[in-house]
Motif scaffolding. Structure first.
Motif, PDB file in Angstrom:
ATOM      1  N   UNK A 198       0.816  -1.223   0.000  1.00 35.35           N
ATOM      2  CA  UNK A 198       0.000   0.000   0.000  1.00 35.35           C
ATOM      3  C   UNK A 198       0.845   1.266   0.000  1.00 35.35           C
ATOM      4  N   UNK A 199       2.175   1.106  -0.232  1.00 34.87           N
ATOM      5  CA  UNK A 199       3.078   2.260  -0.174  1.00 34.87           C
ATOM      6  C   UNK A 199       2.563   3.463  -0.987  1.00 34.87           C
ATOM      7  N   UNK A 200       2.133   3.197  -2.213  1.00 32.43           N
ATOM      8  CA  UNK A 200       1.715   4.298  -3.100  1.00 32.43           C
ATOM      9  C   UNK A 200       0.379   4.919  -2.728  1.00 32.43           C
ATOM     10  N   UNK A 201      -0.441   4.200  -1.968  1.00 38.12           N
ATOM     11  CA  UNK A 201      -1.759   4.716  -1.600  1.00 38.12           C
ATOM     12  C   UNK A 201      -1.831   4.957  -0.087  1.00 38.12           C
ATOM     13  N   UNK A 202      -0.672   5.022   0.521  1.00 37.28           N
ATOM     14  CA  UNK A 202      -0.593   5.176   1.979  1.00 37.28           C
ATOM     15  C   UNK A 202      -1.403   6.371   2.494  1.00 37.28           C
ATOM     16  N   UNK A 203      -1.287   7.499   1.824  1.00 33.78           N
ATOM     17  CA  UNK A 203      -1.992   8.691   2.305  1.00 33.78           C
ATOM     18  C   UNK A 203      -3.506   8.495   2.275  1.00 33.78           C
ATOM     19  N   UNK A 204      -3.991   7.876   1.201  1.00 29.84           N
ATOM     20  CA  UNK A 204      -5.435   7.617   1.097  1.00 29.84           C
ATOM     21  C   UNK A 204      -5.888   6.665   2.200  1.00 29.84           C
TER      22      UNK A 204
END
Lengths: 109, 109, 109, 109
Positions: A20-26
């Motif tokens: 989930x690294x790339x969508x961590x903020x979401x």
């Protein structure tokens, strides 16, 4: 692919970055909203609001948690599982077993 | 029976106290623990912990929310629903409909 | 229909055999037992047996269906998904999307 | 209210007719449709149809079973539970406990 080719992590797996690294903020945003929902439910109970209204909010928070889980699982499969399959062997089998067990816990929760 | 000793209440029902009045402290304690669980999950995501470990915690928090819902529903039926049945008429039918809908939301969430 | 008996298959996937090919007999056995459970539930209703006893059997059949689903999904991931990842490209992405959607349907059912 | 005031049944409760007495035909029809769905799923597996297509049908059958359960529960509460509350005492407490447990099994299945 968000998985690190560079540093071989410590921890339960051989990759340094979670799926989930790339969508961590979401994901974080959703989790903080759910934290707020649960705090709101506690406030409703504190104020002795009507049972059914509290239950409606509990169902909503449960659904929101499930949505986070499905999101994380999707990212996990697209990244960690894909990478483990490319690696093959025991790493692949272990990751498949682990994913199946996580899905079973989710379906049964 | 925990229902209305004092004022006939405004709001969606004719009783002043919710079904969970007598177990309020226990419900609050569980909700605060769940709030902490969700905050812990956000922290895990913040620290980029392993997907499957995050998922395990999400399943645990989901189960804990369901347990709260089942507890609230049980109290609701033993108090509010029992009282509405005693009252009879439209009040009874409305409370039965409402309970059925809450159960359906719970089963589907 | 994506499965071919003879030719290596047209259809949504590039393999001729479903993921559950090797455990087909076990899956069939479970499904026939569930079919019998559902027929038994109909008989209970026919005989006007007690609601709660009927509900207990419905819950058991639901759990048994979920177990079949988890078994099929596990086989699907270990075979079809692994193969699609090896193939790569659009085939991989399509199979990942498809698996995620199937898991979401399962979690929400 | 479909519950018998006349003959005090044998069986696990004091009423002669189940809560779903008036909607029995509708419940039977749904159950036979589900039995057909499960038989259809077995046929798909027999024919080695694609995993995801089988899973879609399993999710549909699971949802249909849940709908039957929610219908039976609704009838149970409107009839058996209402009658037990009117009766009061141990009968009321026992029926409330029983309903709560059935709901919990349903939510967890």
């Amino acid at each position: 692919m968000s998985t690190a080719d560079t540093t071989p992590s410590a921890g339960p797996s051989t990759h340094a970055l979670p799926g989930y690294h790339d969508t961590k903020d979401a994901q974080l945003k959703r989790l903080r909203r759910i934290e707020g929902q649960v705090r709101g439910i506690a406030r409703m109970v504190e104020e002795e609001q009507y049972c059914i209204d509290v239950l409606t909010q509990v169902s909503a928070a449960t659904k929101a948690l499930q949505a986070v889980a499905l999101g994380l699982l999707d990212e996990h499969m697209s990244h960690c599982l894909v990478q483990a399959v490319a690696t093959g062997g025991e790493e692949r089998d272990e990751k498949l077993r682990e994913a199946s067990q996580a899905i079973a816990r989710l379906v049964r929760s």
